[in-house]
Design a protein around this motif. Structure first.
Motif, PDB file in Angstrom:
ATOM      1  N   ASP A 140       1.346   0.918  -1.195  1.00 15.87           N
ATOM      2  CA  ASP A 140       0.990   2.341  -1.098  1.00 15.87           C
ATOM      3  C   ASP A 140       0.180   2.600   0.168  1.00 15.87           C
TER       4      ASP A 140
ATOM      5  N   LYS B  41       1.103   4.902   3.405  1.00 15.09           N
ATOM      6  CA  LYS B  41       0.223   5.985   3.854  1.00 15.09           C
ATOM      7  C   LYS B  41      -0.045   5.863   5.348  1.00 15.09           C
TER       8      LYS B  41
ATOM      9  N   PRO C 285      -3.384   4.056  -7.060  1.00 12.67           N
ATOM     10  CA  PRO C 285      -3.392   2.806  -6.308  1.00 12.67           C
ATOM     11  C   PRO C 285      -4.802   2.428  -5.878  1.00 12.67           C
TER      12      PRO C 285
ATOM     13  N   SER D 162       6.372   5.285  -8.462  1.00 15.15           N
ATOM     14  CA  SER D 162       7.036   5.199  -7.166  1.00 15.15           C
ATOM     15  C   SER D 162       7.728   6.519  -6.820  1.00 15.15           C
TER      16      SER D 162
ATOM     17  N   ARG E  59      -4.117  10.427   1.547  1.00 14.83           N
ATOM     18  CA  ARG E  59      -3.066  10.259   2.548  1.00 14.83           C
ATOM     19  C   ARG E  59      -3.557  10.412   3.976  1.00 14.83           C
TER      20      ARG E  59
ATOM     21  N   ALA F 181       5.064   8.994  -5.851  1.00  9.15           N
ATOM     22  CA  ALA F 181       4.503   8.648  -4.540  1.00  9.15           C
ATOM     23  C   ALA F 181       5.450   9.086  -3.439  1.00  9.15           C
TER      24      ALA F 181
END
Ligand code: COA
Length: 238
Positions: free
Chosen positions: A212, A216, A42, A11, A99, A14
Motif C-alpha cells: 500500500d 501511495k 494499512p 484491494s 495518500r 484501495a
C-alpha cells in the motif's frame, strides 16, 4: 484473521482510492464522516529512515495532545530529542500514512531493557486531530498487541492520564485491566502466547501495508508530475 474476501475488498477499495486526488483528503480538522471506513487500515512498521516524518507528526500535536501523549507538555526540542533517541532496533514503531504520505497516526511499542521485565512492553500512540474518530488509535493498539504477542511479550501496558477517556477506552475494550491512581492511570493487557494464526496474520498485514505504501509513493509521484505539467501549461498560455 484476514480472510481472502477481506483482502479482495481492501484491494478493490484501495485501487478506487488511488484515482482520487490527494487534495480531497483530510482537509478539515474534524473527521469527514461521509468517507466509508476502509475494511483494512494499512499499518506498517516504520524504520529509522522515517525519523523526519515521525518528528513532523509529533510536532503537529498541540500542547494538550503533547501532554496526553508524553505525560508532560513536551516542547519542540524535547520532541526532537525523543525522536533522536528512538531505538528502531529494539522497539517497534507503527504508522498509518495518507495518500500525501503524511504520517497521520503512529504508535511506539517500547520493549523493556530491564532484564527482570523482559516480557513487558509499553505502548504509546498519537493520531493527528484531523484523523481522529476513525478507529486508527484502536487499530494501532490491535496491531501492537499482535506484534508483542509474536515477540514473546506477556504484558503490554499503557501509562495514561486518567482524563484520557479515548485511550483508556481503547485499552479497556481490548480487555486491559485499568488501575487508576488519581490523575494517572495504568492499563495492563495480558497477552496470550503467539500461534500460527497471529504469526501469519501479522506477516500478511505487514506485506499489504508495505505494498500500500509503495503504491501511495507511485500515485503521489504521478499526481505531482501532473500538477507540474499543469503549471507549465498555464505558464505557456500566459
Ligand atoms: C487517544 C487517541 C490516540 C485516540 O485516537 P482515535 O483514532 O481518535 O481513537 P479511535 O477512533 O480508535 O477511538 C477509540 C475509542 O475512543 C472513543 N473516543 C475517541 N475520542 C474520544 C473522546 N474525545 N472522548 C471520549 N471517547 C472518545 C471512540 O468513540 C472509540 O470508542 P468506541 O470504539 O467505543 O466507539 C487520540 O485521541 C490522540 O492521539 N490523543 C493525543 C495523544 C494521546 O492521548 N495518546 C495516548 C497516550 S499514550
Amino acid at each position: 484473521m484476514v480472510t481472502p474476501g477481506t483482502l479482495f475488498k481492501a484491494s478493490f477499495d484501495a485501487s478506487k482510492a488511488f484515482f482520487r486526488m490527494p487534495a480531497e483528503e483530510f482537509t478539515q480538522r474534524t473527521p469527514v464522516v461521509s468517507y466509508a471506513q476502509p475494511v483494512m487500515v494499512p499499518i506498517r512498521s516504520i524504520g529509522s529512515r522515517h525519523g523526519e516524518r515521525i518528528a513532523t507528526h509529533l510536532l503537529a500535536l498541540d500542547a494538550p495532545d503533547r501532554y496526553l501523549r508524553f505525560g508532560y507538555a513536551a516542547n519542540d526540542e524535547q520532541i526532537r530529542r525523543y525522536v533522536d533517541g528512538l531505538n528502531f532496533e529494539r522497539d517497534e514503531i507503527f504508522g498509518i500514512y495518507n495518500r500525501r504520505l503524511e504520517l497521520i497516526a503512529m504508535a511506539h511499542l517500547a520493549f523493556s531493557s530491564d532484564p527482570e521485565l523482559k516480557s513487558c512492553a509499553e505502548f504509546g500512540v498519537s493520531v493527528l486531530a484531523k484523523a481522529r474518530g476513525r478507529g486508527y488509535g484502536a487499530r494501532l493498539y490491535d496491531r501492537a498487541v499482535m506484534h508483542a504477542r509474536n515477540d514473546g511479550i506477556d504484558i503490554m501496558f499503557i501509562h495514561a492520564l486518567s482524563e484520557n477517556t479515548a485511550m483508556l477506552r481503547i485499552a479497556s475494550k481490548a480487555g486491559a485491566r485499568i488501575e487508576r491512581d488519581g490523575s494517572e492511570s495504568e492499563a495492563y493487557l495480558t497477552l496470550p502466547p503467539a500461534d500460527l494464526d497471529s504469526r501469519m496474520t501479522e506477516m500478511v498485514e505487514e506485506q499489504l501495508a508495505q505494498t500500500d505504501y509503495r503504491l501511495k509513493v507511485q500515485a503521489k509521484k504521478f499526481w505531482d508530475f501532473l500538477t507540474a505539467l499543469q503549471k507549465v501549461g498555464h505558464g505557456v498560455r500566459e
